[in-house]
Motif scaffolding. Structure first.
Motif, PDB file in Angstrom:
ATOM      1  N   TYR A 165       0.831  -1.201   0.000  1.00 30.55           N
ATOM      2  CA  TYR A 165       0.000   0.000   0.000  1.00 30.55           C
ATOM      3  C   TYR A 165       0.871   1.258   0.000  1.00 30.55           C
ATOM      4  O   TYR A 165       0.641   2.189  -0.790  1.00 30.55           O
ATOM      5  N   GLU A 166       1.872   1.316   0.879  1.00 31.66           N
ATOM      6  CA  GLU A 166       2.722   2.499   0.957  1.00 31.66           C
ATOM      7  C   GLU A 166       3.464   2.735  -0.352  1.00 31.66           C
ATOM      8  O   GLU A 166       3.627   3.876  -0.790  1.00 31.66           O
ATOM      9  N   LEU A 167       3.912   1.665  -0.982  1.00 33.68           N
ATOM     10  CA  LEU A 167       4.638   1.800  -2.242  1.00 33.68           C
ATOM     11  C   LEU A 167       3.703   2.298  -3.342  1.00 33.68           C
ATOM     12  O   LEU A 167       4.061   3.214  -4.108  1.00 33.68           O
ATOM     13  N   LEU A 168       2.502   1.736  -3.434  1.00 35.85           N
ATOM     14  CA  LEU A 168       1.552   2.181  -4.448  1.00 35.85           C
ATOM     15  C   LEU A 168       1.171   3.644  -4.232  1.00 35.85           C
ATOM     16  O   LEU A 168       1.094   4.431  -5.182  1.00 35.85           O
ATOM     17  N   LEU A 169       0.941   4.034  -2.978  1.00 39.11           N
ATOM     18  CA  LEU A 169       0.595   5.426  -2.682  1.00 39.11           C
ATOM     19  C   LEU A 169       1.728   6.361  -3.088  1.00 39.11           C
ATOM     20  O   LEU A 169       1.489   7.439  -3.678  1.00 39.11           O
ATOM     21  N   ALA A 170       2.964   5.977  -2.807  1.00 36.53           N
ATOM     22  CA  ALA A 170       4.112   6.808  -3.186  1.00 36.53           C
ATOM     23  C   ALA A 170       4.164   7.008  -4.704  1.00 36.53           C
ATOM     24  O   ALA A 170       4.435   8.120  -5.192  1.00 36.53           O
ATOM     25  N   LEU A 171       3.880   5.951  -5.461  1.00 34.89           N
ATOM     26  CA  LEU A 171       3.901   6.042  -6.917  1.00 34.89           C
ATOM     27  C   LEU A 171       2.741   6.882  -7.444  1.00 34.89           C
ATOM     28  O   LEU A 171       2.916   7.729  -8.326  1.00 34.89           O
ATOM     29  N   VAL A 172       1.540   6.645  -6.901  1.00 35.04           N
ATOM     30  CA  VAL A 172       0.348   7.363  -7.370  1.00 35.04           C
ATOM     31  C   VAL A 172       0.475   8.859  -7.088  1.00 35.04           C
ATOM     32  O   VAL A 172       0.000   9.691  -7.877  1.00 35.04           O
ATOM     33  N   GLN A 173       1.105   9.209  -5.996  1.00 32.88           N
ATOM     34  CA  GLN A 173       1.272  10.623  -5.645  1.00 32.88           C
ATOM     35  C   GLN A 173       2.342  11.310  -6.493  1.00 32.88           C
ATOM     36  O   GLN A 173       2.444  12.538  -6.471  1.00 32.88           O
ATOM     37  N   ARG A 174       3.109  10.531  -7.257  1.00 34.25           N
ATOM     38  CA  ARG A 174       4.200  11.090  -8.061  1.00 34.25           C
ATOM     39  C   ARG A 174       4.150  10.527  -9.475  1.00 34.25           C
ATOM     40  O   ARG A 174       5.127   9.945  -9.954  1.00 34.25           O
ATOM     41  N   ILE A 187      11.065   7.048   0.853  1.00 34.34           N
ATOM     42  CA  ILE A 187       9.695   7.549   0.984  1.00 34.34           C
ATOM     43  C   ILE A 187       8.836   6.607   1.819  1.00 34.34           C
ATOM     44  O   ILE A 187       8.082   7.028   2.692  1.00 34.34           O
ATOM     45  N   THR A 188       8.962   5.308   1.556  1.00 36.21           N
ATOM     46  CA  THR A 188       8.051   4.345   2.193  1.00 36.21           C
ATOM     47  C   THR A 188       8.529   3.858   3.549  1.00 36.21           C
ATOM     48  O   THR A 188       7.712   3.502   4.391  1.00 36.21           O
ATOM     49  N   ARG A 189       9.836   3.812   3.761  1.00 37.80           N
ATOM     50  CA  ARG A 189      10.340   3.232   5.008  1.00 37.80           C
ATOM     51  C   ARG A 189      11.260   4.164   5.773  1.00 37.80           C
ATOM     52  O   ARG A 189      11.687   3.850   6.885  1.00 37.80           O
ATOM     53  N   GLY A 190      11.610   5.300   5.181  1.00 40.09           N
ATOM     54  CA  GLY A 190      12.434   6.265   5.892  1.00 40.09           C
ATOM     55  C   GLY A 190      13.858   5.826   6.098  1.00 40.09           C
ATOM     56  O   GLY A 190      14.513   6.209   7.056  1.00 40.09           O
ATOM     57  N   GLY A 228      15.040   3.258 -12.253  1.00 44.59           N
ATOM     58  CA  GLY A 228      14.084   2.910 -11.211  1.00 44.59           C
ATOM     59  C   GLY A 228      12.740   2.590 -11.816  1.00 44.59           C
ATOM     60  O   GLY A 228      12.647   1.766 -12.731  1.00 44.59           O
ATOM     61  N   TYR A 229      11.706   3.292 -11.367  1.00 42.41           N
ATOM     62  CA  TYR A 229      10.342   3.011 -11.815  1.00 42.41           C
ATOM     63  C   TYR A 229       9.596   4.323 -12.066  1.00 42.41           C
ATOM     64  O   TYR A 229       9.912   5.361 -11.482  1.00 42.41           O
ATOM     65  N   ILE A 230       8.564   4.223 -12.914  1.00 36.26           N
ATOM     66  CA  ILE A 230       7.731   5.380 -13.199  1.00 36.26           C
ATOM     67  C   ILE A 230       6.284   4.923 -13.251  1.00 36.26           C
ATOM     68  O   ILE A 230       5.962   3.854 -13.822  1.00 36.26           O
ATOM     69  N   PHE A 231       5.401   5.676 -12.615  1.00 39.04           N
ATOM     70  CA  PHE A 231       3.961   5.374 -12.644  1.00 39.04           C
ATOM     71  C   PHE A 231       3.391   6.065 -13.871  1.00 39.04           C
ATOM     72  O   PHE A 231       3.265   7.293 -13.913  1.00 39.04           O
TER      73      PHE A 231
END
Length: 238
Positions: A165-174, A187-190, A228-231
């Protein structure tokens, strides 16, 4: 806050069980200890457990099998402990649903920090009602941060671990922004990624299996070579 959190420590090493029980209790947690999968299941059935600290190497059913069973039953979050050098097993643990892992030997202070981080990610608001302001829509899905809920166009809820969930939210927000593994882990784990930390790749693979039409040729979460990755999906509001 922590005194209301009930942890279950599962480890066949009595010395480690006792050490963790004492240390976590001093940090204000309620702690139950189990030596194997049989005891773990008994305590899960009898008690309200908020998080499981699960050793990988156990007699009988090992930690991987137990983690798979916990996740199949939508059980509590899992922080897995594994001996150093077992990278493949740690990655497999993440693939089957562990929320985090920590190699042995470990600093108990780091374990407490990991537990706090996983619990923060797993806390959810009451489910029900209409999507709250700030929800995201993409590719026929709706992600509602207020309820920490991902649903398909049909309304069916798609189960996500706290880490997914945290990873998906980080991607969706960016959206449309290249994010490196280090970026996503921070972003997800600090925390920064170690040289062999592939946990983000594992969770990306799991997310793709849940939301992509063809996980082998993803259209929503794309890989950027050496980046890396891109949403890539268009993000809107419901």
């Amino acid at each position: 806050m922590s005194e209301n959190i009930h942890l279950l420590v599962v480890d066949d090493d009595r010395e480690i069980r006792d050490l963790l029980t004492r240390y976590l209790t001093r940090h204000g947690y309620r702690v139950t200890a189990a030596r194997d999968g049989q005891e773990m299941r008994k305590f899960l059935a009898d008690r309200n457990i908020d998080l499981i600290v699960l050793d990988l190497m156990l007699p009988g059913e090992d930690g991987l099998a137990l983690c798979r069973a916990i996740r199949a039953e939508s059980g509590p979050p899992v922080v897995m402990l594994s001996a150093m050098g077992e990278d493949a097993d740690r990655i497999l643990g993440l693939e089957i649903g562990a929320d985090d892992y920590l190699p042995k030997p470990f600093n108990p202070r780091e374990l407490v920090a990991r537990i706090k981080a996983v619990l923060r990610r797993s806390q959810s608001a009451n489910v029900g009602g209409s999507p709250a302001a700030g929800a995201f829509s993409f590719a026929g899905y709706m992600l509602d941060p207020a309820q920490r809920r991902l649903s398909a166009a049909s309304g069916e809820e798609i189960a996500l671990t706290a880490g997914e969930y945290e990873l998906l939210l980080a991607l969706v927000q960016r959206p449309r922004r290249v994010l490196s593994r280090d970026d996503l882990l921070e972003i997800t784990r600090g925390r920064a990624a170690g040289p062999f930390d592939r946990s983000i790749d594992v969770q990306i693979s799991r997310l793709r299996r849940k939301i992509e039409t063809d996980p082998a040729d993803p259209a929503i979460i794309k890989t950027v070579r050496s980046g890396g990755y891109i949403f890539s999906a268009e993000v809107g509001t419901p």
